[in-house]
Design a protein around this motif. Structure first.
Motif, short mmCIF file in Angstrom:
data_model
loop_
_atom_site.label_atom_id
_atom_site.label_comp_id
_atom_site.label_asym_id
_atom_site.label_seq_id
_atom_site.Cartn_x
_atom_site.Cartn_y
_atom_site.Cartn_z
N GLY A 59 0.82 -1.20 0.00
CA GLY A 59 0.00 0.00 0.00
C GLY A 59 0.85 1.25 0.00
N GLU A 60 0.18 2.37 -0.23
CA GLU A 60 0.88 3.65 -0.28
C GLU A 60 1.35 4.07 1.11
OE1 GLU A 60 0.28 8.26 -1.73
OE2 GLU A 60 -1.48 6.98 -1.59
N LEU A 61 2.54 4.62 1.16
CA LEU A 61 3.09 5.17 2.39
C LEU A 61 2.74 6.66 2.40
CD1 LEU A 61 6.55 3.39 2.26
CD2 LEU A 61 4.48 2.65 3.46
N LYS A 62 1.55 7.00 2.87
CA LYS A 62 1.04 8.36 2.75
C LYS A 62 1.91 9.38 3.47
CE LYS A 62 -3.61 7.35 1.50
NZ LYS A 62 -4.98 7.77 1.53
N GLY A 63 2.51 9.01 4.58
CA GLY A 63 3.41 9.93 5.28
C GLY A 63 4.62 10.27 4.42
N GLN A 64 5.17 9.26 3.75
CA GLN A 64 6.31 9.48 2.86
C GLN A 64 5.89 10.32 1.66
OE1 GLN A 64 9.05 8.91 4.26
NE2 GLN A 64 9.83 6.88 3.79
N THR A 65 4.72 10.02 1.10
CA THR A 65 4.23 10.78 -0.05
C THR A 65 4.08 12.25 0.32
OG1 THR A 65 3.04 8.86 -0.91
CG2 THR A 65 2.34 11.01 -1.71
N LYS A 66 3.47 12.52 1.46
CA LYS A 66 3.26 13.90 1.91
C LYS A 66 4.61 14.60 2.12
CE LYS A 66 0.70 17.26 3.82
NZ LYS A 66 1.48 18.44 3.53
N MET A 67 5.57 13.90 2.71
CA MET A 67 6.89 14.48 2.93
C MET A 67 7.56 14.84 1.59
SD MET A 67 10.40 12.92 4.52
CE MET A 67 10.70 12.00 3.04
N LEU A 68 7.43 13.97 0.59
CA LEU A 68 8.04 14.24 -0.71
C LEU A 68 7.36 15.40 -1.42
CD1 LEU A 68 8.81 10.63 -1.95
CD2 LEU A 68 10.45 12.39 -1.30
N VAL A 69 6.04 15.49 -1.32
CA VAL A 69 5.32 16.64 -1.90
C VAL A 69 5.79 17.93 -1.25
CG1 VAL A 69 3.07 17.77 -2.07
CG2 VAL A 69 3.28 15.34 -2.62
N ASP A 70 5.83 17.95 0.08
CA ASP A 70 6.29 19.15 0.80
C ASP A 70 7.72 19.51 0.42
OD1 ASP A 70 3.83 19.25 2.05
OD2 ASP A 70 4.56 18.40 3.94
N SER A 71 8.57 18.49 0.28
CA SER A 71 9.97 18.73 -0.07
C SER A 71 10.11 19.31 -1.47
CB SER A 71 10.77 17.42 0.01
OG SER A 71 10.77 16.93 1.34
N ARG A 72 9.34 18.78 -2.42
CA ARG A 72 9.39 19.31 -3.79
C ARG A 72 8.92 20.75 -3.83
NH1 ARG A 72 8.79 14.82 -8.25
NH2 ARG A 72 8.21 16.60 -9.52
N LEU A 73 7.85 21.06 -3.09
CA LEU A 73 7.34 22.44 -3.06
C LEU A 73 8.36 23.39 -2.44
CD1 LEU A 73 3.60 21.79 -2.13
CD2 LEU A 73 4.53 22.46 -4.37
N GLU A 74 9.04 22.92 -1.39
CA GLU A 74 10.08 23.74 -0.76
C GLU A 74 11.26 23.97 -1.71
OE1 GLU A 74 12.64 24.07 3.37
OE2 GLU A 74 11.35 22.34 3.05
N ALA A 75 11.70 22.92 -2.38
CA ALA A 75 12.80 23.06 -3.34
C ALA A 75 12.41 23.99 -4.48
CB ALA A 75 13.21 21.68 -3.88
N MET A 76 11.18 23.86 -4.96
CA MET A 76 10.69 24.72 -6.04
C MET A 76 10.62 26.18 -5.58
SD MET A 76 9.06 24.02 -9.10
CE MET A 76 7.74 24.65 -10.07
N GLY A 77 10.17 26.41 -4.36
CA GLY A 77 10.14 27.76 -3.81
C GLY A 77 11.53 28.38 -3.74
N ARG A 78 12.50 27.60 -3.34
CA ARG A 78 13.88 28.10 -3.27
C ARG A 78 14.43 28.38 -4.67
NH1 ARG A 78 15.95 24.21 1.69
NH2 ARG A 78 14.79 25.38 3.27
N LEU A 79 14.06 27.55 -5.63
CA LEU A 79 14.46 27.75 -7.02
C LEU A 79 13.92 29.08 -7.55
CD1 LEU A 79 15.45 26.36 -9.83
CD2 LEU A 79 13.03 25.85 -10.07
N THR A 80 12.65 29.34 -7.34
CA THR A 80 12.04 30.57 -7.85
C THR A 80 12.55 31.80 -7.10
OG1 THR A 80 10.06 30.24 -6.51
CG2 THR A 80 10.00 29.43 -8.78
#
Length: 119
Positions: A59-80
């Motif tokens: 099954g999906e590891l929802k905690g891991q998925t949420k962490m990766l989404v948050d991490s991508r958004l943070e990295a994208m924010g730093r990029l912009t």
């Protein structure tokens, strides 16, 4: 409406980010160089144990998925932010790179900062 398991650039963002190498309808006025946004995240011990148990039965590891989404958004924010600080208004050929290590998961968003104008 926002979904906590997905993400992307907001329509009103001050820096346009594209995974394409060009922007139809825009002209590249200046190339400012490579930019990146980086974050490294680690899960807490309790969450990691929960994920390990969940992975045994599938099954999906929802905690891991949420962490990766948050991490991508943070990295994208730093990029912009970095692009804007250099005077850019667009990032072309944006990519994500992810690697997992002993201490956590590293997410890097990178691309080419540019100044663009409507063609």
């Amino acid at each position: 409406m926002s979904n906590e398991y997905s993400g992307g650039q907001q329509p009103n963002a001050g820096v346009l980010v594209s995974t394409m190498n060009d922007l139809p309808g825009f002209r590249v006025e200046r190339v400012l160089g490579e930019v990146f946004g980086l974050t490294v995240r680690a899960r807490n011990v309790g969450s990691s144990l929960g994920s390990a148990v969940k992975s045994l039965k599938g099954g999906e590891l929802k905690g891991q998925t949420k962490m990766l989404v948050d991490s991508r958004l943070e990295a994208m924010g730093r990029l912009t932010e970095e692009t804007a600080s250099r005077g850019g208004n667009a990032v072309l050929a944006m990519r994500f790179e992810t690697s997992a290590g002993e201490l956590g998961t590293e997410i890097c968003a990178y691309g080419t900062a540019c100044v663009v104008s409507p063609a």
